[in-house]
Design an enzyme around this catalytic site. Structure first.
Site, PDB file in Angstrom:
ATOM      1  N   CYS A 187     -24.357 -22.609   8.719  1.00 52.83           N
ATOM      2  CA  CYS A 187     -24.885 -22.627   7.831  1.00 52.83           C
ATOM      3  C   CYS A 187     -24.422 -23.725   6.690  1.00 52.83           C
ATOM      4  O   CYS A 187     -24.794 -24.127   5.851  1.00 52.83           O
ATOM      5  CB  CYS A 187     -25.450 -21.406   7.042  1.00 52.83           C
ATOM      6  SG  CYS A 187     -26.582 -20.476   7.915  1.00 52.83           S
TER       7      CYS A 187
ATOM      8  N   ASN B 256     -19.377 -13.725   8.311  1.00 51.09           N
ATOM      9  CA  ASN B 256     -19.870 -14.641   9.411  1.00 51.09           C
ATOM     10  C   ASN B 256     -18.617 -15.654  10.014  1.00 51.09           C
ATOM     11  O   ASN B 256     -18.866 -15.841  11.124  1.00 51.09           O
ATOM     12  CB  ASN B 256     -21.205 -15.593   8.944  1.00 51.09           C
ATOM     13  CG  ASN B 256     -20.808 -16.198   8.142  1.00 51.09           C
ATOM     14  OD1 ASN B 256     -20.039 -15.923   7.109  1.00 51.09           O
ATOM     15  ND2 ASN B 256     -21.632 -17.222   7.565  1.00 51.09           N
TER      16      ASN B 256
END
Length: 368
Positions: free
Chosen positions: A321, A151
């Protein structure tokens, strides 16, 4: 992409706006299938029909033969499959990479509490999982979980080869495909993983729904018990509007169009490199076409993010995150970078125009 308020959004690996057709599908789903899909009357049956047709449609788009359970998020899906493996007496060893998403990586201590051995596989300087180390670690009683694409760096992992290794060694293989699904043709080749995690909001669907596809070799143990929905695997009344909108977003996937983002991403990197001392992470690997993760000599990415924010330009400094911490993102230290400046992540979507990236480059160069 340019937002309605005139600001520019370049953090598309974190999330993207719902696509218009997905918004319409959400509203249509609520209107035509508001009833509880477990109810036995005609309205409930209509909801059940929409639920099952959406499930079949997503499996078809994945080209996956097996089952699919809807969850509230990809994080829940990852937890479901990893903790099921941890509780499975036939599995003795769980193997992950050192660069997994926190929804996999942060389960290590829980996995160990079930008496399982957990092995972490490293990556090379280009961010690719060490296949030799992985193959040597795998046995027939292993469960392997390696993400499809990272990511932050955007580096695409050799999940097709990993699937073949696992099949040959009679091990089970799960991949978190959240960042790859909808952006690239998933690189599995002729051998699918045994389980795949995907997310709705990463592809222009609504937040609050994800899914886990799995084959008959995967034994799931429910984390949420109650009314027995989703064949007893995930109790809770299914949200038909969310699921129907998710299915619509899946129909809108166009990986060929998405692949063209590489051209404007590469042009941006070239232009920035002409002015700054740029370190582009994973540049020598196959990357997602929309992702650029880089450091600039003498510029802290967190400070750059703050200044850009004041100018209504939104970029990341890594995974949303993880947040922007004091230390470099873990993926960089695992790749062997320890003395670089804090990075910046620019990630774009099919809604991003070439002129948007040119605007970003011009403003960035003028500010720094």
């Amino acid at each position: 992409m340019r937002l309605d308020d005139g600001s520019y959004y370049f953090d598309c690996n974190a999330t993207i706006p719902m696509k218009r057709k997905a918004v319409k599908a959400f509203l249509d789903g609520e209107k035509m299938a508001f009833a509880n899909p477990s109810s036995p009357y005609f309205a409930g049956m209509k909801s059940k029909e929409v639920l099952e047709s959406s499930r079949a449609n997503i499996l078809r788009k994945l080209r996956f033969e097996g089952e699919l359970v809807f969850t509230s998020s990809a994080t829940e899906a990852n937890n479901l499959v990893i903790l099921s493996a941890a509780k499975n007496e036939k599995i003795k060893k769980i193997i992950i990479s050192k660069i997994e998403h926190p929804s996999v990586y942060e389960l290590r201590q829980i996995v160990k509490s079930f008496g399982k051995e957990i092995i972490e596989i490293g990556v090379d300087k280009d961010g690719v999982v060490d296949l030799e180390q992985l193959e040597n670690a795998i046995s027939s009683q292993s469960f392997v979980s390696i993400l499809t694409a990272h990511n932050e760096t955007g580096v695409i992992q050799p999940v097709g080869e990993i699937a073949r290794i696992c099949e040959r060694k009679m091990a089970l293989f799960h991949t978190d495909a959240v960042q790859g699904f909808g952006k690239i043709e998933l690189p599995f080749g002729e051998t699918n993983p045994n389980a795949i995690t995907i997310s709705s909001h990463k592809i222009g669907g609504p937040k609050g729904v994800g899914a886990l596809a799995f084959d008959k070799k995967i034994e799931l143990i429910p984390m949420i018990c109650g009314g027995g929905q989703e064949k007893g695997l995930r109790s809770s009344t299914e949200s038909i509007p969310l699921i129907f909108s998710f299915s619509c977003a899946v129909d809108l996937i166009d990986t060929y169009r998405f692949s063209k983002l590489k051209e404007i991403r590469d042009e941006m990197e070239d232009n920035l490199s002409q002015k700054f001392g740029l370190t582009i992470y994973g540049k020598n690997s196959e990357r997602l076409p929309n992702t650029s993760f880089f450091s600039i000599r003498g510029l802290d990415g967190r400070e750059a993010q703050r200044i850009l924010n004041e100018n209504k330009i939104y970029v990341g400094t890594g995974s949303a995150c993880h947040g922007a911490g004091k230390n470099l993102p873990k993926v960089l230290t695992e790749m062997g970078f320890s003395n670089e400046e804090y990075p910046i992540r620019v990630s774009i979507s099919s809604l991003t125009k070439k002129r948007d990236i040119e605007k970003f480059t011009d403003i960035f160069c003028s500010l720094f």
